[in-house]
Design an enzyme around this catalytic site. Sequence first.
Site, PDB file in Angstrom:
ATOM      1  NE  ARG A   5     -42.445  16.619   3.339  1.00  0.00           N
ATOM      2  CZ  ARG A   5     -42.913  17.857   3.429  1.00  0.00           C
ATOM      3  NH1 ARG A   5     -44.001  18.122   4.133  1.00  0.00           N
ATOM      4  NH2 ARG A   5     -42.289  18.848   2.808  1.00  0.00           N
ATOM      5  CG  LEU A  36     -53.602  14.927   5.229  1.00  0.00           C
ATOM      6  CD1 LEU A  36     -54.346  14.917   3.897  1.00  0.00           C
ATOM      7  CD2 LEU A  36     -52.785  13.649   5.390  1.00  0.00           C
ATOM      8  CG  ASP A  37     -46.788  17.355   6.324  1.00  0.00           C
ATOM      9  OD1 ASP A  37     -47.098  17.504   7.521  1.00  0.00           O
ATOM     10  OD2 ASP A  37     -45.833  16.654   5.941  1.00  0.00           O
ATOM     11  CG  MET A  38     -49.790  24.068   2.994  1.00  0.00           C
ATOM     12  SD  MET A  38     -49.034  25.703   3.237  1.00  0.00           S
ATOM     13  CE  MET A  38     -47.424  25.438   2.468  1.00  0.00           C
TER      14      MET A  38
END
Length: 216
Positions: A162, A59-61
């Site tokens: 996103r 997962l993205d930070m």
Amino acid sequence: MYAPPPHLGLDIVYQDDTLLIVNKPSGLLSVPGRGDGKHDCMASRVQAEYADALIVHRLDMETSGLLVFARGAAAHRALSYAFQSRAVDKRYVAVVDGALAASSGEIDQPLICDWPNRPLQKIDHEIGKPSLTRYKVLHRDQEACTTRLELEPITGRSHQLRVHMLSLGHAILGDMLYASDAVQKKASRLLLHACYLSVPHPVTGKAIAATSAADF
């Protein structure tokens, strides 16, 4: 500067001898980053307690929510194949800027890395990789002019949710990479959370479903 959230203990949603599903907090890397001071991550925190744990996806930070770890090489191979063959069902909850007109829909826009501006991704209809997201409106907040959504990524491209929401003109609140300054300031973090995941068990093949409520 990387400032990971304090380690308050693992939030384990599911565990057995071959599989772990944990909740990753926003602001924590999934795997160690490049450079000094970026070793603290979800993988290192899990491996400190489960030495055989191997991360299966990321997962993205800034994104919070469900993250899968295999216990051992055989389980890692089975789970990695499940993700690659799209045998995994994933859902996210997000809050975006503005009021979406449609109650549900699909975003079919090919994505590729924007190399001069990496790690940013962009839509490219000539050389982009096929990317598909389904969305469903959960709630429209007329006063705040925001929409709460359930997002289902059919493909798993980097930054897919996103960029796809941005392509509709409805950036995710708190998105420091893609949103305008005004939309960034509407939240103290990226309002994107991996809330549901169903994955075939690496030994039995039985679907293991996990849920996690967003804290926003």
